[in-house]
Design a protein around this motif. Structure first.
Motif, short mmCIF file in Angstrom:
data_model
loop_
_atom_site.label_atom_id
_atom_site.label_comp_id
_atom_site.label_asym_id
_atom_site.label_seq_id
_atom_site.Cartn_x
_atom_site.Cartn_y
_atom_site.Cartn_z
N MET A 1 -8.29 8.75 -32.53
CA MET A 1 -7.31 9.20 -31.56
C MET A 1 -6.72 7.83 -31.20
SD MET A 1 -7.33 11.33 -27.95
CE MET A 1 -8.20 12.79 -29.08
N LYS A 2 -5.19 7.77 -31.09
CA LYS A 2 -4.60 6.49 -30.38
C LYS A 2 -4.39 6.39 -29.09
CE LYS A 2 -0.38 3.88 -31.51
NZ LYS A 2 0.81 3.79 -32.51
N LYS A 3 -4.68 5.48 -28.40
CA LYS A 3 -4.61 5.51 -26.81
C LYS A 3 -3.55 4.44 -26.63
CE LYS A 3 -9.43 6.56 -25.93
NZ LYS A 3 -10.86 6.00 -24.86
N HIS A 4 -2.97 4.75 -25.50
CA HIS A 4 -2.05 4.25 -24.92
C HIS A 4 -2.11 3.69 -23.36
CE1 HIS A 4 1.14 5.13 -28.24
NE2 HIS A 4 0.29 6.31 -28.20
N HIS A 5 -2.10 2.41 -23.13
CA HIS A 5 -2.46 2.07 -21.70
C HIS A 5 -1.39 1.66 -20.97
CE1 HIS A 5 -6.91 1.78 -22.88
NE2 HIS A 5 -6.26 1.50 -23.77
N TYR A 6 -1.15 2.10 -19.53
CA TYR A 6 -0.07 1.54 -18.76
C TYR A 6 -0.44 1.15 -17.30
CZ TYR A 6 2.07 4.86 -21.86
OH TYR A 6 2.61 5.48 -23.04
N LYS A 7 0.34 0.36 -17.04
CA LYS A 7 0.00 -0.60 -15.89
C LYS A 7 1.07 -0.66 -15.06
CE LYS A 7 -1.50 -5.12 -14.26
NZ LYS A 7 -1.67 -6.44 -14.60
N THR A 8 1.21 -0.30 -13.73
CA THR A 8 2.21 -0.65 -12.58
C THR A 8 1.60 -1.14 -11.49
OG1 THR A 8 1.84 1.72 -11.39
CG2 THR A 8 3.23 1.72 -13.18
N THR A 9 2.46 -1.74 -10.67
CA THR A 9 1.91 -2.30 -9.28
C THR A 9 2.67 -1.72 -8.17
OG1 THR A 9 1.33 -4.53 -10.51
CG2 THR A 9 1.34 -4.64 -7.88
N THR A 10 1.93 -1.19 -7.25
CA THR A 10 2.52 -0.68 -6.09
C THR A 10 2.16 -1.49 -4.84
OG1 THR A 10 2.37 1.54 -7.07
CG2 THR A 10 2.84 1.48 -4.65
N GLN A 11 3.26 -2.07 -4.43
CA GLN A 11 2.87 -3.00 -3.04
C GLN A 11 3.62 -2.25 -1.75
OE1 GLN A 11 4.40 -6.83 -3.41
NE2 GLN A 11 3.41 -7.33 -1.55
N TRP A 12 2.61 -2.17 -0.88
CA TRP A 12 3.16 -1.60 0.43
C TRP A 12 3.96 -2.74 1.40
CZ3 TRP A 12 0.32 -2.47 5.71
CH2 TRP A 12 0.85 -1.66 6.63
N THR A 13 5.24 -2.26 1.58
CA THR A 13 6.06 -3.33 2.30
C THR A 13 6.59 -2.95 3.54
OG1 THR A 13 8.27 -2.23 1.01
CG2 THR A 13 7.07 -4.20 0.05
N GLY A 14 5.98 -2.13 4.14
CA GLY A 14 6.08 -1.34 5.58
C GLY A 14 5.52 -1.75 6.54
N ASN A 15 4.66 -2.83 6.35
CA ASN A 15 4.08 -3.50 7.81
C ASN A 15 5.09 -3.91 8.68
OD1 ASN A 15 2.53 -4.76 9.75
ND2 ASN A 15 1.43 -5.88 8.23
N LYS A 16 5.26 -3.27 9.87
CA LYS A 16 6.30 -3.64 10.96
C LYS A 16 5.68 -5.16 11.74
CE LYS A 16 8.65 -0.35 12.57
NZ LYS A 16 8.88 0.86 13.10
N GLY A 17 4.50 -5.57 11.52
CA GLY A 17 3.88 -6.33 12.44
C GLY A 17 2.44 -6.23 12.99
N THR A 18 2.17 -4.81 13.01
CA THR A 18 0.96 -4.33 13.52
C THR A 18 0.15 -3.64 12.43
OG1 THR A 18 1.91 -2.45 14.46
CG2 THR A 18 1.66 -4.56 15.84
#
Length: 155
Positions: A1-18
């Motif tokens: 069986m052939k396998k496919h691998h996927y990769k994403t990066t999710t980065q939180w950008t919502g830090n308002k300082g605290t």
């Protein structure tokens, strides 16, 4: 069986300082990145304090089902000699929130409006939606019904 691998990066950008010092003190904004592709700005649904101008995970999930179906459908049409000149799907999904705040999708309805070049292609064009559904990787990965209400036009 052939396998496919996927990769994403999710980065939180919502830090308002605290950071996450309080539920109302941070944004739900984030950036989704895949190598060599345009970044996607995301947030949560506005119902969950998200930014309505950014894509939310539920919309992206619905889009994944819709685009997977479309890509298989176009593939099978090209093999069958059905010439599609236009395809638009206004997909809709229902997510049910549970009493503890979690939730799950209960149904998705794909409503593809397909245009073919000849009347003789209409019946086959309608049938190929069933085959596309059987092959769609994303539809095969969910535990709720994905329904189809296709319309085939001739132009």
């Amino acid at each position: 069986m052939k396998k496919h691998h996927y990769k994403t990066t999710t980065q939180w950008t919502g830090n308002k300082g605290t950071g996450t010092s309080g539920y109302r003190y941070y944004e739900r904004s984030h950036m989704i990145s895949v190598d060599y592709k345009v970044n996607i700005e995301g947030s949560s649904d506005p119902s969950f304090r998200g930014d309505r101008t950014k894509h939310n995970p539920e919309e992206m999930f619905l889009s994944s089902l819709s685009s997977c179906h479309m890509l298989w459908y176009l593939h099978f049409c090209s093999e069958a000699g059905v010439i599609v000149t236009d395809y638009v799907d206004e997909a809709a999904g229902i997510m049910e929130e549970t009493s503890n705040g979690s939730g799950h999708f209960t149904e998705v309805i794909l409503s593809p409006k397909v245009t073919v070049t000849e009347q003789s292609m209409v019946e086959k064009a309608e049938q190929l939606h069933h085959k596309a559904h059987e092959f769609c990787f994303i539809a095969n990965s969910v535990n709720f019904p994905v329904k189809h209400i296709p319309i085939v036009l001739v132009k």
